[in-house]
Motif scaffolding. Structure first.
Motif, short mmCIF file in Angstrom:
data_model
loop_
_atom_site.label_atom_id
_atom_site.label_comp_id
_atom_site.label_asym_id
_atom_site.label_seq_id
_atom_site.Cartn_x
_atom_site.Cartn_y
_atom_site.Cartn_z
N LEU A 1 0.82 -1.21 0.00
CA LEU A 1 0.00 0.00 0.00
C LEU A 1 0.86 1.26 0.00
N ARG B 1 -13.46 4.00 -13.18
CA ARG B 1 -14.14 3.81 -11.89
C ARG B 1 -14.29 2.32 -11.56
N GLN C 1 -10.91 1.08 -10.39
CA GLN C 1 -10.64 1.54 -9.03
C GLN C 1 -11.44 0.72 -8.01
N ALA C 2 -12.68 0.41 -8.33
CA ALA C 2 -13.50 -0.40 -7.42
C ALA C 2 -12.93 -1.81 -7.31
N HIS D 1 -9.77 -2.67 -7.68
CA HIS D 1 -8.56 -2.58 -6.88
C HIS D 1 -8.89 -2.49 -5.39
N LEU D 2 -9.87 -1.68 -5.05
CA LEU D 2 -10.27 -1.57 -3.64
C LEU D 2 -10.76 -2.91 -3.10
N TYR E 1 -7.72 -5.18 -2.52
CA TYR E 1 -7.00 -4.81 -1.30
C TYR E 1 -7.79 -5.22 -0.07
N ALA E 2 -9.10 -5.07 -0.10
CA ALA E 2 -9.93 -5.49 1.04
C ALA E 2 -9.83 -7.00 1.24
#
Length: 98
Positions: free
Chosen positions: A61, A80, A83-84, A86-87, A90-91
């Motif tokens: 990170l 978008r 990006q979603a 990727h989030l 990571y979660a």
């Protein structure tokens, strides 16, 4: 904007990709090991790889936030969506080892 990700970001990406794949594969085949020492060792290796993924998450990170990010030429909705995704990844990298 940079034309590519930094070397630490690339190295962390592939290290974590291989570790996640190894932990998943080991978890899938865990029941195939005979009861006893082999299964205990395989379970320990699975847990250790999961802890390694968890330990590498913060450096990844930090490298992602500090390093250059290549310019994205995708349209707005694709950017978008990326990006979603990727989030979400990571979660999952945070939640699954826990």
């Amino acid at each position: 904007m940079a034309s590519r990700y930094s070397l630490p970001s690339i190295a962390l990406h592939w290290t974590m990709a291989f570790a996640i794949a190894a932990a998943w594969l080991l978890g899938q085949f865990l029941e195939e090991f005979p009861r006893g020492a082999e299964r205990i060792q395989a379970n320990g290796a699975h847990a250790l790889i999961g802890l390694a993924v968890f330990a590498l998450l913060l450096p990844r990170l930090l490298a992602r936030l500090a390093g250059p990010v290549p310019e994205d030429a995708a349209p707005g909705w694709e950017k978008r969506l990326a990006q979603a995704a990727h989030l979400l990844l990571y979660a999952l990298m945070l939640a699954l080892p826990l």
